[in-house]
Design a protein around this motif. Structure first.
Motif, PDB file in Angstrom:
ATOM      1  N   SER A 202     -36.198  -0.084  33.858  1.00 48.68           N
ATOM      2  CA  SER A 202     -37.609   0.254  33.637  1.00 48.68           C
ATOM      3  C   SER A 202     -38.541  -0.858  34.096  1.00 48.68           C
ATOM      4  N   MET A 203     -38.071  -2.110  34.067  1.00 49.04           N
ATOM      5  CA  MET A 203     -38.921  -3.234  34.471  1.00 49.04           C
ATOM      6  C   MET A 203     -38.849  -3.524  35.959  1.00 49.04           C
ATOM      7  N   LEU A 204     -37.673  -3.457  36.553  1.00 48.33           N
ATOM      8  CA  LEU A 204     -37.484  -3.917  37.928  1.00 48.33           C
ATOM      9  C   LEU A 204     -37.198  -2.810  38.919  1.00 48.33           C
ATOM     10  N   PHE A 205     -36.662  -1.689  38.460  1.00 47.87           N
ATOM     11  CA  PHE A 205     -36.250  -0.626  39.373  1.00 47.87           C
ATOM     12  C   PHE A 205     -36.812   0.719  38.928  1.00 47.87           C
ATOM     13  N   ALA A 206     -38.064   0.722  38.524  1.00 49.91           N
ATOM     14  CA  ALA A 206     -38.675   1.968  38.039  1.00 49.91           C
ATOM     15  C   ALA A 206     -38.752   3.015  39.129  1.00 49.91           C
ATOM     16  N   GLU A 207     -38.869   2.582  40.391  1.00 56.27           N
ATOM     17  CA  GLU A 207     -38.993   3.543  41.478  1.00 56.27           C
ATOM     18  C   GLU A 207     -37.704   4.321  41.708  1.00 56.27           C
ATOM     19  N   LYS A 208     -36.565   3.814  41.212  1.00 57.00           N
ATOM     20  CA  LYS A 208     -35.286   4.505  41.395  1.00 57.00           C
ATOM     21  C   LYS A 208     -34.988   5.505  40.289  1.00 57.00           C
ATOM     22  N   LEU A 209     -35.704   5.423  39.198  1.00 57.03           N
ATOM     23  CA  LEU A 209     -35.452   6.321  38.074  1.00 57.03           C
ATOM     24  C   LEU A 209     -35.774   7.758  38.460  1.00 57.03           C
ATOM     25  N   PRO A 210     -35.068   8.751  37.928  1.00 55.58           N
ATOM     26  CA  PRO A 210     -34.102   8.669  36.821  1.00 55.58           C
ATOM     27  C   PRO A 210     -32.692   8.226  37.223  1.00 55.58           C
ATOM     28  N   ASN A 211     -32.461   7.940  38.517  1.00 50.64           N
ATOM     29  CA  ASN A 211     -31.151   7.424  38.905  1.00 50.64           C
ATOM     30  C   ASN A 211     -31.037   5.971  38.460  1.00 50.64           C
ATOM     31  N   PRO A 212     -30.067   5.636  37.609  1.00 51.70           N
ATOM     32  CA  PRO A 212     -29.991   4.271  37.075  1.00 51.70           C
ATOM     33  C   PRO A 212     -29.439   3.286  38.104  1.00 51.70           C
ATOM     34  N   THR A 213     -29.865   2.054  37.987  1.00 51.38           N
ATOM     35  CA  THR A 213     -29.324   0.966  38.799  1.00 51.38           C
ATOM     36  C   THR A 213     -28.395   0.117  37.947  1.00 51.38           C
ATOM     37  N   PHE A 214     -28.960  -0.533  36.930  1.00 46.08           N
ATOM     38  CA  PHE A 214     -28.141  -1.289  35.979  1.00 46.08           C
ATOM     39  C   PHE A 214     -27.905  -0.516  34.687  1.00 46.08           C
ATOM     40  N   GLY A 215     -28.497   0.648  34.566  1.00 46.69           N
ATOM     41  CA  GLY A 215     -28.354   1.423  33.337  1.00 46.69           C
ATOM     42  C   GLY A 215     -27.092   2.244  33.268  1.00 46.69           C
ATOM     43  N   THR A 216     -26.081   1.862  34.008  1.00 47.91           N
ATOM     44  CA  THR A 216     -24.781   2.525  33.969  1.00 47.91           C
ATOM     45  C   THR A 216     -23.712   1.466  34.203  1.00 47.91           C
ATOM     46  N   GLY A 217     -22.462   1.873  34.201  1.00 37.38           N
ATOM     47  CA  GLY A 217     -21.387   0.905  34.371  1.00 37.38           C
ATOM     48  C   GLY A 217     -21.437   0.226  35.722  1.00 37.38           C
ATOM     49  N   GLY A 218     -21.025  -1.035  35.750  1.00 37.84           N
ATOM     50  CA  GLY A 218     -21.026  -1.792  36.993  1.00 37.84           C
ATOM     51  C   GLY A 218     -20.247  -3.080  36.852  1.00 37.84           C
ATOM     52  N   LEU A 219     -20.196  -3.830  37.944  1.00 38.80           N
ATOM     53  CA  LEU A 219     -19.424  -5.065  37.983  1.00 38.80           C
ATOM     54  C   LEU A 219     -19.932  -6.088  36.977  1.00 38.80           C
ATOM     55  N   LEU A 220     -21.250  -6.238  36.866  1.00 41.55           N
ATOM     56  CA  LEU A 220     -21.823  -7.231  35.949  1.00 41.55           C
ATOM     57  C   LEU A 220     -21.475  -6.917  34.511  1.00 41.55           C
ATOM     58  N   TRP A 221     -21.676  -5.663  34.109  1.00 44.61           N
ATOM     59  CA  TRP A 221     -21.402  -5.318  32.708  1.00 44.61           C
ATOM     60  C   TRP A 221     -19.908  -5.396  32.395  1.00 44.61           C
ATOM     61  N   SER A 222     -19.067  -5.115  33.360  1.00 39.15           N
ATOM     62  CA  SER A 222     -17.623  -5.263  33.134  1.00 39.15           C
ATOM     63  C   SER A 222     -17.261  -6.720  32.898  1.00 39.15           C
TER      64      SER A 222
END
Length: 572
Positions: free
Chosen positions: A395-415
């Protein structure tokens, strides 16, 4: 006199038994036996992995079985077993066959053959009873054709169709087939390079232009003139990239049209044919004509493909390079995160915190966290890191990509963060033990010389404790690299041929999903359509995972030993 001697002997035996018990000899024997059993179990496990993993890619002969019912089966023998024949089937046998089975106690012997040709048979493997075989052959003209789709084909190369010309002479086919396969592979790789690299780069830039326009239009104070300028800039960039895309698309179509002029017709042992582009062949193996050197060459080619290529055929064939890369990068990220936080927490608990009930309670909680099931960390990582923190970042950095999540789903960083949270108790406990092993006399001597508390920790305590700290990191690395349950929730997927690193800024894409060796083992072993087809890949992937953990641990142990030799003194 005789009665006195007898009682004395009994007293000596009793005292000897009491001495053995008192000295703990039975307990020493039991502990030694337990250690021996544990070592044997580990050795048996490693031997099982090594034997099945190292022999998985060695090509075997192809047998042609002429069955008594008139059918013909061709395949590579995999393994054999004795099994008890069903009474109903026993009644259907001839008198001689029934008598033979009864003489064997009702048991029969059978072989499992890898028949391939899944698109023709709807199966890859077949059990064949020895009693059903009329005769067996190993003809030289049979080949194993490893394909990009549908798995291997076992049969003969019946015909080549080159530019409309049909070549069916076996000697001519044998003379040119390998060169034609090599050229077809080059055409396939060229097409894939254009589609993945050049067209992929254009798609990335067009998507970036679209997001830039949307980001500009989302500004609350944007005026009509700015909107019009942003739209014109987007249209201009999109038109430019679309023109380049059309050029590349025409080039790909032309290359595919050229590739369709080179085809091959394959025939199985029962006469059924399969026609396909020559570029779909990975390699041709004349299994029954190979020498030992030739078999070792095929063996080496398959291993190189395993560690350098992408998977194919539902991950049961091809390579596992994306999984190797994902496991390595994720483990390094985990270590980079867990090392400072674990060491800082242990330093505060051991060197700065006032010892009391609160610190003792914190230590108890840390020890209990080490025993929490890993799937609980996965649920926490998905809920807190992905959905909460990732949602805020989106919502702060990638609002233009919403509703498709960038960091709001599983990924390398969260793993990596989830596994860091999982392994940080191990690092804290090991670091505290290493810090407590440093003699207080060294601290007191440093402080007496005028050094501050931090200087004492930095230049005296930490160097002495570093081997023990690295031991904790080694344990954390070994556990984190092999975990799979939490990763299934926070970033690992079945197939992700796109690596988390590429040539587009920021180059390392921490938001991407990735493949992992441990999950690959689970997927191939328990989720594939054919467990037999996935079994060789399970063993070789396990071998690669164990080897990777061993290499990472060996590197850390080497660093630890060097630090131990550097800072070891007579007082420590």
């Amino acid at each position: 006199m005789r009665r006195s001697t007898t009682s004395s002997s009994k007293r000596t035996v009793f005292e000897t038994g009491c001495n053995l018990t008192a000295q703990g000899e039975p307990f020493v024997w039991s502990m030694a036996g337990g250690l021996t059993i544990g070592i044997l179990m580990i050795v048996a496990f490693l031997v099982l992995i090594l034997w099945n993993g190292l022999t998985a890619f060695y090509p075997g002969p192809i047998r042609v079985l002429h069955l008594k019912n008139g059918r013909v089966v061709a395949g590579e023998p995999i393994r054999s077993e004795l099994y008890r024949i069903d009474p109903q089937r026993l009644e259907q046998m001839s008198e001689a066959a029934r008598r033979t089975v009864i003489d064997r106690g009702g048991y029969s012997h059978r072989w499992l053959y890898k028949t391939g040709n899944f698109d023709l048979y709807n199966d890859d493997y077949r059990w064949v009873d020895d009693d059903d075989i009329e005769r067996m052959e190993t003809p030289d003209n049979l080949v194993v054709v490893e394909r990009r789709e549908w798995g291997p084909f076992i049969g003969i190369i019946h015909m080549l169709k080159i530019d409309g010309k049909e070549i069916s002479d076996p000697s001519e086919i044998e003379r040119r087939i390998d060169d034609d396969i090599h050229l077809a592979t080059e055409r396939f790789e060229a097409i894939r390079s254009i589609e993945r690299d050049r067209i992929g780069d254009i798609n990335h830039r067009m998507e970036a232009a679209r997001l830039a326009l949307r980001k500009a239009l989302m500004k609350p104070d944007i005026g009509a003139a700015e909107k019009e300028a942003a739209q014109k800039r987007h249209d201009r960039e999109t038109a430019e990239w679309k023109a380049r895309y059309d050029v590349l698309e025409r080039e790909v179509d032309a290359r595919k049209e050229e590739d369709r002029r080179f085809r091959v017709v394959l025939t199985d042992v029962e006469g059924r044919q399969k026609e396909m582009p020559l570029s779909q062949i990975v390699r041709r193996i004349p299994a029954n004509r190979l020498t030992t050197i030739g078999r070792l060459g095929v063996y080496a080619e398959r291993w190189w493909e395993l560690v350098s290529a992408e998977p194919r055929e539902a991950n049961t064939e091809g390579g596992i390079f994306p999984a190797i890369f994902g496991t390595f990068v994720m483990t390094l990220l985990m270590v980079v995160v867990v090392a400072p936080f674990g060491v800082m927490a242990a330093l505060y608990l051991r060197e700065y915190a006032r010892q009391g009930m609160l610190v003792s309670a914190v230590r108890v909680c840390v020890n209990n966290l080490a025993g929490v099931p890993s799937i609980v960390y996965g649920v926490f990582g998905l809920g807190f890191f992905a959905y909460t923190v990732g949602g805020i970042l989106d919502s702060m950095l990638f609002a233009e990509k919403l509703p498709n999540p960038t960091f709001g789903t599983g990924g390398l960083l969260w793993s990596a963060l989830t596994l860091a949270l999982l392994t940080v108790p191990v690092v804290i406990v090991a670091t505290e033990e290493a810090l407590s092993a440093v003699p207080d006399s060294l601290r007191e001597g440093s402080l007496a010389c005028g050094a501050s508390r931090w200087q004492t920790i930095k230049y005296v305590v930490l160097p002495k404790a570093m081997p023990g700290i690295l031991t904790g990191l080694i344990l954390a690395m070994a556990r984190g690299a092999g975990e799979v349950a939490p990763l299934m929730l926070v970033g690992v997927v079945k197939l992700a041929p796109e690596l988390p690193i590429d040539g587009h800024f920021p180059f390392l894409h921490l938001e991407r999903s990735f493949m992992h060796l441990a999950f690959h083992i689970f997927d191939v072993g328990f989720q594939s359509r054919n467990s037999e087809a996935g079994k060789p890949m399970v063993f070789v992937t396990t071998l690669i995972l164990v080897g990777m953990i061993a290499v990472l641990n060996a590197t850390a142990i080497l660093v630890r030993n060097r630090l131990k030799r550097k800072y070891m003194t007579g007082h420590f």
